[in-house]
Every structure is written in structure tokens, then in C-alpha cells.
Design a protein around this motif. Structure first.
Motif, PDB file in Angstrom:
ATOM      1  N   ARG A   4      -5.760  -2.374   1.069  1.00 26.67           N
ATOM      2  CA  ARG A   4      -5.051  -3.096   0.001  1.00 26.67           C
ATOM      3  C   ARG A   4      -4.955  -4.590   0.314  1.00 26.67           C
ATOM      4  O   ARG A   4      -5.142  -5.440  -0.558  1.00 26.67           O
ATOM      5  CB  ARG A   4      -3.652  -2.514  -0.202  1.00 26.67           C
ATOM      6  N   ARG A   5      -4.653  -4.917   1.569  1.00 29.68           N
ATOM      7  CA  ARG A   5      -4.565  -6.317   1.969  1.00 29.68           C
ATOM      8  C   ARG A   5      -5.907  -7.027   1.771  1.00 29.68           C
ATOM      9  O   ARG A   5      -5.955  -8.205   1.403  1.00 29.68           O
ATOM     10  CB  ARG A   5      -4.140  -6.425   3.431  1.00 29.68           C
TER      11      ARG A   5
ATOM     12  N   ARG B 149     -10.043   2.257  -3.474  1.00 36.65           N
ATOM     13  CA  ARG B 149      -9.082   2.799  -2.505  1.00 36.65           C
ATOM     14  C   ARG B 149      -8.966   4.309  -2.630  1.00 36.65           C
ATOM     15  O   ARG B 149      -8.822   5.016  -1.630  1.00 36.65           O
ATOM     16  CB  ARG B 149      -7.707   2.157  -2.689  1.00 36.65           C
TER      17      ARG B 149
ATOM     18  N   GLU C  32       3.797  -5.639   2.239  1.00 37.10           N
ATOM     19  CA  GLU C  32       2.354  -5.387   2.229  1.00 37.10           C
ATOM     20  C   GLU C  32       1.551  -6.629   2.598  1.00 37.10           C
ATOM     21  O   GLU C  32       0.327  -6.567   2.700  1.00 37.10           O
ATOM     22  CB  GLU C  32       1.924  -4.879   0.850  1.00 37.10           C
TER      23      GLU C  32
ATOM     24  N   ARG D 144      -9.633   6.719   0.472  1.00 32.80           N
ATOM     25  CA  ARG D 144      -8.490   7.529   0.899  1.00 32.80           C
ATOM     26  C   ARG D 144      -8.852   9.017   0.900  1.00 32.80           C
ATOM     27  O   ARG D 144      -8.461   9.765   1.808  1.00 32.80           O
ATOM     28  CB  ARG D 144      -7.294   7.259  -0.019  1.00 32.80           C
TER      29      ARG D 144
ATOM     30  N   ARG E  36       0.625  -6.203  -8.698  1.00 31.04           N
ATOM     31  CA  ARG E  36      -0.571  -5.956  -7.896  1.00 31.04           C
ATOM     32  C   ARG E  36      -1.841  -6.289  -8.680  1.00 31.04           C
ATOM     33  O   ARG E  36      -2.786  -6.866  -8.141  1.00 31.04           O
ATOM     34  CB  ARG E  36      -0.600  -4.494  -7.449  1.00 31.04           C
TER      35      ARG E  36
ATOM     36  N   ASP F  54      -5.208   2.556   4.429  1.00 36.43           N
ATOM     37  CA  ASP F  54      -4.952   2.233   3.028  1.00 36.43           C
ATOM     38  C   ASP F  54      -4.233   0.894   2.914  1.00 36.43           C
ATOM     39  O   ASP F  54      -4.515   0.096   2.014  1.00 36.43           O
ATOM     40  CB  ASP F  54      -4.123   3.340   2.374  1.00 36.43           C
ATOM     41  N   ASP F  55      -3.308   0.628   3.834  1.00 32.51           N
ATOM     42  CA  ASP F  55      -2.615  -0.660   3.840  1.00 32.51           C
ATOM     43  C   ASP F  55      -3.583  -1.799   4.144  1.00 32.51           C
ATOM     44  O   ASP F  55      -3.557  -2.846   3.480  1.00 32.51           O
ATOM     45  CB  ASP F  55      -1.493  -0.638   4.879  1.00 32.51           C
TER      46      ASP F  55
ATOM     47  N   GLN G 161      -2.642   6.236   6.055  1.00 35.65           N
ATOM     48  CA  GLN G 161      -1.694   5.225   5.599  1.00 35.65           C
ATOM     49  C   GLN G 161      -2.035   3.841   6.132  1.00 35.65           C
ATOM     50  O   GLN G 161      -1.976   2.842   5.400  1.00 35.65           O
ATOM     51  CB  GLN G 161      -0.272   5.619   6.009  1.00 35.65           C
TER      52      GLN G 161
ATOM     53  N   GLN H 190       8.593  -5.428  -1.865  1.00 38.40           N
ATOM     54  CA  GLN H 190       7.598  -4.465  -1.430  1.00 38.40           C
ATOM     55  C   GLN H 190       6.267  -5.160  -1.157  1.00 38.40           C
ATOM     56  O   GLN H 190       5.584  -4.873  -0.161  1.00 38.40           O
ATOM     57  CB  GLN H 190       7.408  -3.373  -2.492  1.00 38.40           C
TER      58      GLN H 190
END
Length: 285
Positions: A232-233, A208, A133, A212, A93, A228-229, A225, A129
């Protein structure tokens, strides 16, 4: 009656002759279950082992210390593997956010495993994983391709985030006590410190964490959730940003400053400023 009593006495004597062995093996067999061993099989083995000619079975019944140690090493590889997979996932990441893994390039699990000094298995699991994402795509028989995320896609992600987060933040601004917002000041200040380092990965994590924490006050875990996804993207870099080292440092500092300004407005319950700052924050994203 005498014969019956005598028979009982004989039987009692026979049991008595086994008692020196049975009195040691049976209580120990009863202590095996709390240590995680099979109670029935080992207890029966202990009773069969009592007596002449079967002394080789007695240590098996008496050795509860070894019994308790047998299952312990078995889960350790699973724990270590999960730990390695988590570390590799964090490292990948970071490499994605910093642009070390080039958008459009294909990377194989064995090659990345050699790079990190681990086997291909935890790398492959971490990459799977990341595929969930939306950071990489699976390329059959080759590995994983880093997704090429352009300005338009990032703008679309920012728009979706704004549609979800802005109404929630405005509702929280009207309902959450000022004391709760004050308690989040360290998180906002952490984003400022992270931005000052110029490290995109460090800032991405603190950014984040702040968002969050704010959204968690709504009490909707599913919303937290999902956002947050999306967040992140949106943090994977632009293709052009990879080719310019240090690009975006000023943008990180400006973005972090908006966190502290937003928190000040939330503490003051100034809804007009909150609405303006939140809108600008996502427009800049």
C-alpha cells in the motif's frame, strides 16, 4: 393448630388477592432479561406497582415491547459513524493514489469534511489511520501533510517487498498444487481489466488483492499483513506523476500482464520462469 392453619389461610387469601395482579406482572418481568432490559430493577418495580394507587407503575412492568426497543437506537450512531469513517478512508486513499491530494500539501479535517459533506470527526479519524500507514503526517494545529514519496523511497519499498515475497513465492511454486493456482486466474484477469481502465486507484486495489491472495497460501498471517502494508505504501504516486495526467497507463497494463504470466508459470511449475518473472515484477515496481 387451627389458628396456624387459619393464619395460613388468611395469608393465602391475602396472597390470593394479589395474584390477579402478581400473576400478570411477575411472569412478564421474567421475560424482560431476554430482551436486554434490567431484570432485577424492572421486576421489583413491577411488584411494587401491583396494587391500588400504584397503577402508574404497572405499564412499566408490562411494557416489554417498549423495553426491547430502548437499547436498539443507541448503537446505530456508532455503526453509522464507523461506516462513514470507512467510506471517507476509502475516498482519501483513492485521492492519494490518483494524486488528487497533492504530495507536500497540508489539508485540515474541517476543510476535507466540508468537501465530502461530513463532519470533521470521521475525516480526522481516517487521516489518523493514513498517518499510521505512512501516507500523511500530522501537522499540529494545521491538519495533515501528504507525504512526498520520491523515486528512491519507492525503490527501497520495492526492494524490501522483494526480499520478503520472492522466497515465499518460490517456496509456494514448489508446494502448492496447480489446481490452487488455476482458481486464482480470475484475480489475475481482474488486474488486467483494472489496468485497462487507466484508473490507478482501481488497479491498486486489484493489484493488492492478487498479491494478498497469493501470499495467503503460505499460511503466515503476519507476513501477509506486513507485505500488504508495504504494498500500500508503494502505491502512493511519485511527486512527478501527479503533474502528468494519465502517466503510467502503459506501465499498469505491463504490470498486470506480469500477473497472468506469473500465474501461467506457477500452474506449469516452471520455477526458472517464476524466479525471472517475480524478479522483474519487483524491479519494475
Amino acid at each position: 393448630m387451627r389458628q396456624g392453619a387459619q393464619g395460613s389461610a388468611v395469608s393465602g387469601n391475602q396472597e390470593g388477592r394479589r395474584d390477579p395482579e402478581g400473576s400478570e406482572t411477575r411472569p412478564q418481568a421474567l421475560r424482560v432479561p431476554p430482551q436486554g432490559c434490567g431484570a432485577e430493577g424492572r421486576g421489583a418495580e413491577g411488584e411494587r406497582g401491583a396494587g391500588p394507587g400504584r397503577s402508574d407503575s404497572v405499564p412499566s412492568a408490562r411494557g416489554e415491547h417498549t423495553h426491547s426497543e430502548v437499547p436498539i437506537p443507541r448503537p446505530r450512531p456508532l455503526v453509522q459513524r464507523a461506516s462513514v469513517r470507512g467510506q471517507i478512508l476509502d475516498a482519501l486513499r483513492t485521492a492519494l493514489v490518483t494524486g488528487e491530494l497533492t504530495p507536500g500539501a497540508v489539508y485540515s479535517a474541517p476543510a476535507l469534511g466540508e468537501r465530502f459533506g461530513v463532519s470533521a470527526t470521521p475525516v480526522r479519524e481516517a487521516m489518523q489511520q493514513l498517518a499510521l500507514e505512512g501516507a500523511v503526517e500530522v501537522v499540529p494545529n494545521r491538519g495533515f501533510r501528504v507525504v512526498e514519496r520520491g523515486a528512491r523511497e519507492l525503490a527501497e519499498l520495492a526492494e524490501v517487498r522483494a526480499l520478503i515475497e520472492v522466497p515465499v513465492m518460490l517456496r509456494l511454486a514448489r508446494t502448492v498444487p496447480s489446481e490452487r493456482w488455476v482458481s486464482m486466474r480470475p484475480l489475475a484477469e481482474a488486474t488486467v481489466r483494472a489496468a485497462s481502465t487507466g484508473c490507478r486507484a482501481t488497479y491498486a486495489e486489484s493489484d493488492r488483492t492478487f498479491h494478498r491472495a497469493v501470499l495467503s497460501l503460505c499460511g503466515n498471517e503476519q507476513l501477509v499483513q506486513v507485505t500488504d502494508d508495504l504494498h500500500r505504501r508503494a502505491q502512493w504516486p511519485l511527486v512527478s506523476a501527479v503533474r502528468v495526467p494519465g502517466r503510467g497507463h502503459a506501465d499498469l497494463i505491463a504490470d498486470a500482464a506480469e500477473h497472468t504470466a506469473l500465474l501461467d508459470a506457477l500452474i506449469a511449475r516452471d520455477l526458472d520462469v517464476v524466479r525471472s518473472l517475480v524478479g522483474e515484477h519487483f524491479a519494475g515496481a
